[in-house]
Design a protein around this motif. Sequence first.
Motif, PDB file in Angstrom:
ATOM      1  N   GLU A 154       0.794  -1.236   0.178  1.00 11.03           N
ATOM      2  CA  GLU A 154       0.012  -0.089  -0.029  1.00 11.03           C
ATOM      3  C   GLU A 154       0.904   1.110   0.026  1.00 11.03           C
ATOM      4  O   GLU A 154       0.536   2.376  -0.767  1.00 11.03           O
ATOM      5  CB  GLU A 154      -0.883  -0.009   1.255  1.00 11.03           C
ATOM      6  CG  GLU A 154      -2.164  -1.036   1.383  1.00 11.03           C
ATOM      7  CD  GLU A 154      -2.750  -1.104   0.010  1.00 11.03           C
ATOM      8  OE1 GLU A 154      -3.448  -0.006  -0.460  1.00 11.03           O
ATOM      9  OE2 GLU A 154      -2.773  -2.051  -0.806  1.00 11.03           O
ATOM     10  N   LYS A 158       0.584   3.782  -2.997  1.00 13.25           N
ATOM     11  CA  LYS A 158       0.561   5.391  -2.806  1.00 13.25           C
ATOM     12  C   LYS A 158       1.660   6.221  -3.393  1.00 13.25           C
ATOM     13  O   LYS A 158       1.291   7.340  -3.924  1.00 13.25           O
ATOM     14  CB  LYS A 158       0.605   5.646  -1.297  1.00 13.25           C
ATOM     15  CG  LYS A 158      -0.063   7.002  -0.879  1.00 13.25           C
ATOM     16  CD  LYS A 158      -0.339   7.139   0.557  1.00 13.25           C
ATOM     17  CE  LYS A 158      -0.631   8.533   0.959  1.00 13.25           C
ATOM     18  NZ  LYS A 158      -0.385   8.701   2.564  1.00 13.25           N
ATOM     19  N   LYS A 333      -5.637  -1.740   5.854  1.00 14.71           N
ATOM     20  CA  LYS A 333      -6.526  -0.750   6.738  1.00 14.71           C
ATOM     21  C   LYS A 333      -5.396   0.203   7.369  1.00 14.71           C
ATOM     22  O   LYS A 333      -5.559   1.768   7.365  1.00 14.71           O
ATOM     23  CB  LYS A 333      -7.332  -1.506   7.522  1.00 14.71           C
ATOM     24  CG  LYS A 333      -8.137  -0.656   8.222  1.00 14.71           C
ATOM     25  CD  LYS A 333      -9.436  -1.291   9.078  1.00 14.71           C
ATOM     26  CE  LYS A 333     -10.167  -0.206   9.964  1.00 14.71           C
ATOM     27  NZ  LYS A 333     -10.549  -0.945  11.191  1.00 14.71           N
ATOM     28  N   HIS A 336      -3.779   2.489   4.774  1.00 16.27           N
ATOM     29  CA  HIS A 336      -4.944   3.716   4.457  1.00 16.27           C
ATOM     30  C   HIS A 336      -5.225   4.699   5.638  1.00 16.27           C
ATOM     31  O   HIS A 336      -5.348   5.835   5.160  1.00 16.27           O
ATOM     32  CB  HIS A 336      -6.079   3.021   4.138  1.00 16.27           C
ATOM     33  CG  HIS A 336      -5.882   2.181   2.846  1.00 16.27           C
ATOM     34  ND1 HIS A 336      -6.960   1.457   2.096  1.00 16.27           N
ATOM     35  CD2 HIS A 336      -4.942   1.989   1.761  1.00 16.27           C
ATOM     36  CE1 HIS A 336      -6.761   1.021   1.134  1.00 16.27           C
ATOM     37  NE2 HIS A 336      -5.269   1.267   0.818  1.00 16.27           N
TER      38      HIS A 336
END
Length: 338
Positions: A154, A158, A333, A336
């Motif tokens: 993640e 990003k 999660k 994020h």
Amino acid sequence: MLRSILRSSTSNASRRGFASGASPERKVAILGAAGGIGQPLSLLMKLNPLVTRLALYDIAGTPGVAADVSHINTGSEVVGYMGDENLGKALEGSDVVIIPAGVPRKPGMTRDDLFNINAGIVKSLCTAIAKYCPNALVNMISNPVNSTVPIAAEVFKKAGTYDEKRLFGVTTLDVVRAKTFYAGKAKVNVAEVNVPVVGGHAGITILPLFSQATPKANLSDDEIVALTKRTQDGGTEVVEAKAGKGSATLSMAYAGAVFADACLKGLNGAPDVVECSFVQSTVTELPFFASKVRIGKNGVEEVLGLGALSNFEKEGLEKLKPELKASIEKGIKFAHQN
Ligand SMILES: NC(=O)C1=CN([C@@H]2O[C@H](COP(=O)(O)OP(=O)(O)OC[C@H]3O[C@@H](n4cnc5c(N)ncnc54)[C@H](O)[C@@H]3O)[C@@H](O)[C@H]2O)C=CC1
Ligand SMILES: O=C([O-])CC(=O)C(=O)O
């Protein structure tokens, strides 16, 4: 700042002379290099002739480790980097980044209990990797691997640098253990043993496929159940034996060195480099899964399937999925929300 950077006295000429012959120059960075895994792993990578430059990074203690390791008369140049302000220099130009940074377990803890501290460490290190060496192969050792690999993915997404071929969760210690325990029980030469281990890297998510172990041996169902449990609980066995002084470090350093060597060989174009690793995967419905992976010039060349499973292994596979799914989702999660 200067004091925190320590260069080996090895000259360029002698380094080239000793190094890897026809192999390309390769830089390996170890993040967490002064730790229980990091120190012996630094030693083992200093012994690897495929390494030309070895960058040892930690928040503390790296000048000493680098000075020590740099005196070994192998070809690579060793540089120690300490503190956040030197992380970029440690990473720049790296072909392989190995991450054993973070806290280990104590008796009574699960790997997931490390999440709160290690997730943040991994996130910040991966943010720097995206900035300074986005093309490196990342070997994630920090636990819980089932969550830290999704966090890394993640962070890279990003940053716009994610390449699923370049991110590996290191599950080699599970394979190392499965081989050792199987050889002991089957009374075969451990050097000839192969056992795939699939799934993830925590408890029941570790699924050794002893039905595919070679050389073949006539083990009873009870023996296979016991071998499976011992492999799944191998980390806990060490944590309990160390009685509060951490988790596996020496066997993990060995396993990390085996896996990093496979990455270097793959990058250098060696044929048929296959290791088990926790990677982005379509082998099951889960987005990440450990299985055999062919490693080549671009990292993951092929994620290999599971092959034929015994009924016991099929059951184990279904049982592990909810836990592995939850750990993956927890990592995503976190990435994020932070
Ligand atoms: N994947 C696997 O099979 C295995 C994973 N592990 C995991 O590896 C990790 C490290 O274990 P040990 O070496 O025993 O722990 P350790 O506590 O001995 O060493 C960890 C090192 O990380 C460093 N560190 C902390 N924050 C850092 C940061 N932001 N940047 C760079 N370095 C940082 C510490 O200063 C320390 O030197 C743990 O999370 C452990 O659970 C351990 C064994 C097997
Ligand atoms: O058990 C732990 O906490 C460390 C680890 O991942 C292992 O030894 O497999």
